[in-house]
Design a protein around this motif. Structure first.
Motif, PDB file in Angstrom:
ATOM      1  N   LEU A 196       0.845  -1.079   0.034  1.00  0.00           N
ATOM      2  CA  LEU A 196      -0.054   0.199  -0.094  1.00  0.00           C
ATOM      3  C   LEU A 196       0.880   1.320  -0.047  1.00  0.00           C
ATOM      4  O   LEU A 196       0.566   2.236  -0.620  1.00  0.00           O
ATOM      5  CB  LEU A 196      -0.859  -0.038   1.142  1.00  0.00           C
ATOM      6  CG  LEU A 196      -2.247  -1.203   1.189  1.00  0.00           C
ATOM      7  CD1 LEU A 196      -2.909  -1.167   2.461  1.00  0.00           C
ATOM      8  CD2 LEU A 196      -2.998  -0.835  -0.038  1.00  0.00           C
ATOM      9  N   CYS A 197       2.039   1.044   0.459  1.00  0.00           N
ATOM     10  CA  CYS A 197       2.776   2.465   0.787  1.00  0.00           C
ATOM     11  C   CYS A 197       3.887   2.520  -0.249  1.00  0.00           C
ATOM     12  O   CYS A 197       4.271   3.615  -0.793  1.00  0.00           O
ATOM     13  CB  CYS A 197       3.600   2.449   2.000  1.00  0.00           C
ATOM     14  SG  CYS A 197       2.717   2.548   3.543  1.00  0.00           S
ATOM     15  N   LEU A 198       4.478   1.515  -0.762  1.00  0.00           N
ATOM     16  CA  LEU A 198       5.372   1.783  -1.963  1.00  0.00           C
ATOM     17  C   LEU A 198       4.695   1.687  -3.448  1.00  0.00           C
ATOM     18  O   LEU A 198       3.660   0.804  -3.545  1.00  0.00           O
ATOM     19  CB  LEU A 198       6.200   0.466  -2.030  1.00  0.00           C
ATOM     20  CG  LEU A 198       7.287   0.417  -0.760  1.00  0.00           C
ATOM     21  CD1 LEU A 198       8.309  -0.673  -0.566  1.00  0.00           C
ATOM     22  CD2 LEU A 198       8.010   1.853  -0.593  1.00  0.00           C
ATOM     23  N   PRO A 199       4.953   2.405  -4.299  1.00  0.00           N
ATOM     24  CA  PRO A 199       4.435   2.687  -5.548  1.00  0.00           C
ATOM     25  C   PRO A 199       4.905   1.205  -6.315  1.00  0.00           C
ATOM     26  O   PRO A 199       6.320   1.042  -6.466  1.00  0.00           O
ATOM     27  CB  PRO A 199       4.867   3.861  -6.195  1.00  0.00           C
ATOM     28  CG  PRO A 199       6.173   4.109  -5.518  1.00  0.00           C
ATOM     29  CD  PRO A 199       5.791   3.531  -4.021  1.00  0.00           C
ATOM     30  N   ILE A 200       4.158   0.685  -6.793  1.00  0.00           N
ATOM     31  CA  ILE A 200       4.396  -0.593  -8.101  1.00  0.00           C
ATOM     32  C   ILE A 200       4.096   0.015  -9.437  1.00  0.00           C
ATOM     33  O   ILE A 200       2.787   0.270  -9.674  1.00  0.00           O
ATOM     34  CB  ILE A 200       3.777  -2.042  -7.407  1.00  0.00           C
ATOM     35  CG1 ILE A 200       4.158  -2.143  -6.022  1.00  0.00           C
ATOM     36  CG2 ILE A 200       3.919  -2.841  -8.530  1.00  0.00           C
ATOM     37  CD1 ILE A 200       3.422  -3.336  -5.555  1.00  0.00           C
ATOM     38  N   GLU A 201       4.832   0.049 -10.230  1.00  0.00           N
ATOM     39  CA  GLU A 201       4.727   0.521 -11.480  1.00  0.00           C
ATOM     40  C   GLU A 201       4.596  -0.430 -12.620  1.00  0.00           C
ATOM     41  O   GLU A 201       4.270   0.032 -13.640  1.00  0.00           O
ATOM     42  CB  GLU A 201       5.847   1.752 -12.309  1.00  0.00           C
ATOM     43  CG  GLU A 201       6.028   2.852 -10.638  1.00  0.00           C
ATOM     44  CD  GLU A 201       7.095   3.687 -11.214  1.00  0.00           C
ATOM     45  OE1 GLU A 201       7.687   3.492 -12.098  1.00  0.00           O
ATOM     46  OE2 GLU A 201       7.090   4.748 -10.521  1.00  0.00           O
ATOM     47  N   SER A 202       4.783  -1.728 -12.433  1.00  0.00           N
ATOM     48  CA  SER A 202       4.697  -2.681 -13.356  1.00  0.00           C
ATOM     49  C   SER A 202       3.884  -3.974 -12.838  1.00  0.00           C
ATOM     50  O   SER A 202       3.924  -4.370 -11.810  1.00  0.00           O
ATOM     51  CB  SER A 202       6.002  -3.104 -13.966  1.00  0.00           C
ATOM     52  OG  SER A 202       6.921  -3.603 -13.023  1.00  0.00           O
ATOM     53  N   ALA A 203       3.077  -4.540 -13.770  1.00  0.00           N
ATOM     54  CA  ALA A 203       2.361  -5.914 -13.385  1.00  0.00           C
ATOM     55  C   ALA A 203       3.551  -7.102 -13.094  1.00  0.00           C
ATOM     56  O   ALA A 203       3.328  -7.782 -12.321  1.00  0.00           O
ATOM     57  CB  ALA A 203       1.770  -6.316 -14.690  1.00  0.00           C
ATOM     58  N   VAL A 204       4.811  -7.015 -13.587  1.00  0.00           N
ATOM     59  CA  VAL A 204       5.831  -7.909 -13.482  1.00  0.00           C
ATOM     60  C   VAL A 204       6.161  -7.799 -12.005  1.00  0.00           C
ATOM     61  O   VAL A 204       6.312  -8.795 -11.511  1.00  0.00           O
ATOM     62  CB  VAL A 204       7.123  -7.637 -14.196  1.00  0.00           C
ATOM     63  CG1 VAL A 204       8.207  -8.563 -14.233  1.00  0.00           C
ATOM     64  CG2 VAL A 204       6.674  -7.764 -16.033  1.00  0.00           C
ATOM     65  N   ALA A 205       6.450  -6.793 -11.468  1.00  0.00           N
ATOM     66  CA  ALA A 205       7.034  -6.355 -10.206  1.00  0.00           C
ATOM     67  C   ALA A 205       5.846  -6.890  -9.275  1.00  0.00           C
ATOM     68  O   ALA A 205       6.129  -7.617  -8.348  1.00  0.00           O
ATOM     69  CB  ALA A 205       7.085  -4.816  -9.754  1.00  0.00           C
ATOM     70  N   LEU A 206       4.555  -6.600  -9.572  1.00  0.00           N
ATOM     71  CA  LEU A 206       3.600  -7.304  -8.822  1.00  0.00           C
ATOM     72  C   LEU A 206       3.313  -8.576  -8.831  1.00  0.00           C
ATOM     73  O   LEU A 206       3.181  -9.128  -7.419  1.00  0.00           O
ATOM     74  CB  LEU A 206       2.202  -6.313  -9.076  1.00  0.00           C
ATOM     75  CG  LEU A 206       1.089  -6.877  -8.256  1.00  0.00           C
ATOM     76  CD1 LEU A 206       1.186  -6.253  -6.939  1.00  0.00           C
ATOM     77  CD2 LEU A 206      -0.324  -6.215  -8.798  1.00  0.00           C
TER      78      LEU A 206
END
Length: 212
Positions: A174-184
């Motif tokens: 919730l706190c860290l920005p996740i900018e790609s589907a791969v990272a998620l």
């Protein structure tokens, strides 16, 4: 994560059951709560939950570069399956009413989040991460409560540790920005594999306890 009650030496009296039972004789096929309790307390049910978690975790790790829609479908299917396992595990053993309702609430959170993932073909990375983070945070907090309140919970220390890690994972997502589907998908896949391994260990430990 499903952690059933420790095997009881004697069944509790009928008046102590927080959920009313049917008029069918104990152990009869017509008593659905007895059937759910037996299923949820079975080590094979815990193992099935662990294998399902491992399968979805491996799929997400193997296919990290799939489209966001495919990732959302995989996550939605996992959440629905986890909701079913959590629902049945809520009836395992004879927990107090408040503890049982907390487990049922976890099941509802999983199912609602799963439906949102499956019904949202236009989900963005931000929305999907928000859903996952909220699921981890809420289920982790309820898991911590169940581990603290239920002194008969099997593998209580392991359950508390995994629930606390779920809270931390939810806050991180919730706190860290996740900018790609791969990272998620990699983050979620790694978490599901670790969770599945912990559930597998709990299943075999429960089998040993039942045999003793």
């Amino acid at each position: 994560m499903t952690f059933p009650e420790r095997p009881a030496a004697q069944p509790p009296a009928e008046d102590d059951e927080p959920f009313g039972r049917s008029s069918a004789p104990p152990g009869s096929p017509g008593d659905p709560l007895d059937r759910l309790a037996l299923l949820g307390a079975s080590w094979t049910w815990v193992l099935a939950s662990a294998l399902a978690t491992l399968v979805f975790g491996v799929l997400l790790l193997v296919w990290p570069d799939k489209s966001l829609h495919v990732v959302a479908v995989l996550i939605g299917l996992y959440l629905l399956a986890a909701g079913v396992f959590q629902f049945v595990a809520a009836f395992a053993g004879h927990p107090q009413a408040g503890e049982r309702w907390s487990r049922l609430l976890v099941a509802v959170v999983y199912v609602v989040a799963g439906v949102l993932c499956l019904r949202g073909p236009r989900l963005t990375i931000t929305v999907l991460a928000l859903i996952i983070g909220m699921v981890w945070l809420i289920s982790g907090m309820l898991g911590v409560y169940a581990a603290v309140a239920d002194k008969q919970l099997a593998h209580r220390g392991l359950a508390f540790g995994m629930a606390a890690l779920g809270v931390v994972a939810g806050i991180v997502v919730l706190c860290l920005p996740i900018e790609s589907a791969v990272a998620l998908t990699r983050l979620l896949g790694l978490w599901l594999v670790l969770l599945g391994l912990a559930e597998t260990a709990a299943a075999f430990a429960l089998r040993s306890a039942l045999r003793r």
